[in-house]
Motif scaffolding. Structure first.
Motif, PDB file in Angstrom:
ATOM      1  N   THR A   1     -11.479 -11.710  10.848  1.00 24.46           N
ATOM      2  CA  THR A   1     -11.094 -10.309  10.673  1.00 24.46           C
ATOM      3  C   THR A   1      -9.964 -10.154   9.665  1.00 24.46           C
ATOM      4  N   HIS A   2      -9.364 -11.261   9.249  1.00 27.80           N
ATOM      5  CA  HIS A   2      -8.252 -11.216   8.302  1.00 27.80           C
ATOM      6  C   HIS A   2      -8.420 -12.316   7.267  1.00 27.80           C
ATOM      7  N   LEU A   3      -7.797 -12.113   6.139  1.00 32.89           N
ATOM      8  CA  LEU A   3      -7.738 -13.114   5.085  1.00 32.89           C
ATOM      9  C   LEU A   3      -6.277 -13.512   4.929  1.00 32.89           C
ATOM     10  N   VAL A   4      -5.982 -14.788   5.049  1.00 34.77           N
ATOM     11  CA  VAL A   4      -4.623 -15.286   4.896  1.00 34.77           C
ATOM     12  C   VAL A   4      -4.583 -16.168   3.659  1.00 34.77           C
ATOM     13  N   LEU A   5      -3.700 -15.845   2.742  1.00 40.41           N
ATOM     14  CA  LEU A   5      -3.565 -16.623   1.516  1.00 40.41           C
ATOM     15  C   LEU A   5      -2.158 -17.218   1.449  1.00 40.41           C
ATOM     16  N   PRO A   6      -2.045 -18.526   1.286  1.00 45.83           N
ATOM     17  CA  PRO A   6      -0.720 -19.156   1.230  1.00 45.83           C
ATOM     18  C   PRO A   6       0.028 -18.799  -0.050  1.00 45.83           C
ATOM     19  N   ARG A   7       1.241 -18.313   0.111  1.00 48.35           N
ATOM     20  CA  ARG A   7       2.077 -17.920  -1.024  1.00 48.35           C
ATOM     21  C   ARG A   7       2.269 -19.074  -2.002  1.00 48.35           C
ATOM     22  N   THR A   8       2.515 -20.274  -1.484  1.00 50.04           N
ATOM     23  CA  THR A   8       2.745 -21.425  -2.360  1.00 50.04           C
ATOM     24  C   THR A   8       1.572 -21.636  -3.307  1.00 50.04           C
ATOM     25  N   LEU A   9       0.356 -21.535  -2.802  1.00 50.05           N
ATOM     26  CA  LEU A   9      -0.810 -21.752  -3.654  1.00 50.05           C
ATOM     27  C   LEU A   9      -1.030 -20.584  -4.605  1.00 50.05           C
ATOM     28  N   MET A  10      -0.760 -19.367  -4.137  1.00 52.35           N
ATOM     29  CA  MET A  10      -0.925 -18.201  -5.008  1.00 52.35           C
ATOM     30  C   MET A  10       0.045 -18.258  -6.178  1.00 52.35           C
ATOM     31  N   GLN A  11       1.300 -18.646  -5.928  1.00 56.24           N
ATOM     32  CA  GLN A  11       2.276 -18.695  -7.020  1.00 56.24           C
ATOM     33  C   GLN A  11       2.027 -19.871  -7.950  1.00 56.24           C
ATOM     34  N   SER A  12       1.135 -20.772  -7.560  1.00 53.40           N
ATOM     35  CA  SER A  12       0.768 -21.904  -8.413  1.00 53.40           C
ATOM     36  C   SER A  12      -0.399 -21.573  -9.342  1.00 53.40           C
ATOM     37  N   MET A  13      -1.026 -20.412  -9.140  1.00 56.35           N
ATOM     38  CA  MET A  13      -2.132 -19.991 -10.002  1.00 56.35           C
ATOM     39  C   MET A  13      -1.591 -19.506 -11.350  1.00 56.35           C
ATOM     40  N   SER A  14      -2.502 -19.330 -12.321  1.00 54.63           N
ATOM     41  CA  SER A  14      -2.103 -18.886 -13.658  1.00 54.63           C
ATOM     42  C   SER A  14      -1.445 -17.509 -13.588  1.00 54.63           C
ATOM     43  N   LEU A  15      -0.630 -17.202 -14.590  1.00 57.45           N
ATOM     44  CA  LEU A  15       0.031 -15.896 -14.637  1.00 57.45           C
ATOM     45  C   LEU A  15      -0.990 -14.769 -14.738  1.00 57.45           C
ATOM     46  N   ASP A  16      -2.075 -14.975 -15.480  1.00 54.75           N
ATOM     47  CA  ASP A  16      -3.126 -13.957 -15.576  1.00 54.75           C
ATOM     48  C   ASP A  16      -3.717 -13.674 -14.202  1.00 54.75           C
ATOM     49  N   TRP A  17      -4.032 -14.722 -13.463  1.00 55.60           N
ATOM     50  CA  TRP A  17      -4.581 -14.556 -12.109  1.00 55.60           C
ATOM     51  C   TRP A  17      -3.579 -13.821 -11.221  1.00 55.60           C
ATOM     52  N   GLN A  18      -2.298 -14.215 -11.288  1.00 50.01           N
ATOM     53  CA  GLN A  18      -1.268 -13.581 -10.456  1.00 50.01           C
ATOM     54  C   GLN A  18      -1.155 -12.088 -10.766  1.00 50.01           C
ATOM     55  N   ARG A  19      -1.202 -11.727 -12.034  1.00 48.68           N
ATOM     56  CA  ARG A  19      -1.116 -10.303 -12.410  1.00 48.68           C
ATOM     57  C   ARG A  19      -2.290  -9.516 -11.835  1.00 48.68           C
ATOM     58  N   ARG A  20      -3.497 -10.054 -11.973  1.00 45.98           N
ATOM     59  CA  ARG A  20      -4.685  -9.370 -11.432  1.00 45.98           C
ATOM     60  C   ARG A  20      -4.603  -9.259  -9.914  1.00 45.98           C
ATOM     61  N   MET A  21      -4.156 -10.331  -9.265  1.00 43.79           N
ATOM     62  CA  MET A  21      -4.054 -10.333  -7.809  1.00 43.79           C
ATOM     63  C   MET A  21      -3.027  -9.305  -7.329  1.00 43.79           C
ATOM     64  N   VAL A  22      -1.879  -9.275  -7.962  1.00 45.01           N
ATOM     65  CA  VAL A  22      -0.834  -8.319  -7.580  1.00 45.01           C
ATOM     66  C   VAL A  22      -1.308  -6.882  -7.814  1.00 45.01           C
ATOM     67  N   ALA A  23      -2.031  -6.640  -8.897  1.00 40.64           N
ATOM     68  CA  ALA A  23      -2.566  -5.298  -9.151  1.00 40.64           C
ATOM     69  C   ALA A  23      -3.518  -4.891  -8.026  1.00 40.64           C
ATOM     70  N   CYS A  24      -4.372  -5.800  -7.589  1.00 37.80           N
ATOM     71  CA  CYS A  24      -5.289  -5.508  -6.485  1.00 37.80           C
ATOM     72  C   CYS A  24      -4.533  -5.279  -5.178  1.00 37.80           C
ATOM     73  N   LEU A  25      -3.517  -6.091  -4.922  1.00 39.21           N
ATOM     74  CA  LEU A  25      -2.733  -5.926  -3.689  1.00 39.21           C
ATOM     75  C   LEU A  25      -1.986  -4.594  -3.677  1.00 39.21           C
ATOM     76  N   LYS A  26      -1.445  -4.194  -4.815  1.00 33.27           N
ATOM     77  CA  LYS A  26      -0.755  -2.902  -4.896  1.00 33.27           C
ATOM     78  C   LYS A  26      -1.733  -1.750  -4.666  1.00 33.27           C
ATOM     79  N   GLU A  27      -2.922  -1.877  -5.246  1.00 32.71           N
ATOM     80  CA  GLU A  27      -3.950  -0.846  -5.049  1.00 32.71           C
ATOM     81  C   GLU A  27      -4.336  -0.757  -3.574  1.00 32.71           C
ATOM     82  N   PHE A  28      -4.481  -1.904  -2.938  1.00 38.32           N
ATOM     83  CA  PHE A  28      -4.803  -1.965  -1.507  1.00 38.32           C
ATOM     84  C   PHE A  28      -3.696  -1.300  -0.683  1.00 38.32           C
ATOM     85  N   ASP A  29      -2.440  -1.635  -0.979  1.00 37.52           N
ATOM     86  CA  ASP A  29      -1.307  -1.037  -0.252  1.00 37.52           C
ATOM     87  C   ASP A  29      -1.300   0.481  -0.387  1.00 37.52           C
ATOM     88  N   ARG A  30      -1.529   0.988  -1.596  1.00 36.57           N
ATOM     89  CA  ARG A  30      -1.549   2.440  -1.811  1.00 36.57           C
ATOM     90  C   ARG A  30      -2.684   3.102  -1.029  1.00 36.57           C
TER      91      ARG A  30
END
Length: 149
Positions: free
Chosen positions: A33-62
């Protein structure tokens, strides 16, 4: 506040398409019922991936800022069945095994009770915390890097 509103402005066909969409496909047939993503692994991804992910997370929060969402505690655990629990795991989880309801009751070893008294079969799944804790290293103030492959 309820997550699903009584009336919706979304067309029923669109609603059904969303419910059976790519997220459902990604989760496959799991009961998650939930998706858990480890922060350590997320911050290890490319900057392009991080930007896209953060944009999606912000959209989800809104999109769901109108909901009063609870906080969760996430712990590393292994999924087991009640029938495969060791005696030590049963003690740790406060799980008890059923008692015979009558003489000759052969089904009682297959009944398990969690700490709340809920009955489970030996095939039901339960999460057992990992003895060493989380195998993914702590993010350590953004200093931990795990090489993606």
């Amino acid at each position: 506040m309820q997550a699903e509103q009584e009336t919706s402005t979304i067309d029923p066909a669109e609603r059904n398409a969303r419910l059976d969409g790519p997220v459902s496909d990604w989760f496959e047939l799991t009961y998650s019922t939930h998706l858990v993503l480890p922060r350590t692994l997320m911050q290890s991804m490319s900057l392009d991936w991080q930007r896209r992910m953060v944009a999606c997370l912000k959209e989800f929060d809104r999109a769901f800022e109108h909901l009063d969402l609870p906080e969760y505690e996430v712990i590393a655990a292994a999924q087991r069945t009640y029938g495969d629990l060791t005696k030590a795991e049963m003690r740790m989880l406060d799980v008890t095994q059923g008692e015979p309801a009558y003489d000759g009751d052969d089904s009682w070893p297959d009944r398990y009770y969690d700490r709340y008294g809920t009955e489970h079969s030996k095939h039901d799944r339960v999460f057992v915390p990992l003895p060493g804790g989380d195998p993914i290293p702590h993010y350590n103030r953004n200093r931990t890097f795990v090489e993606p492959r």
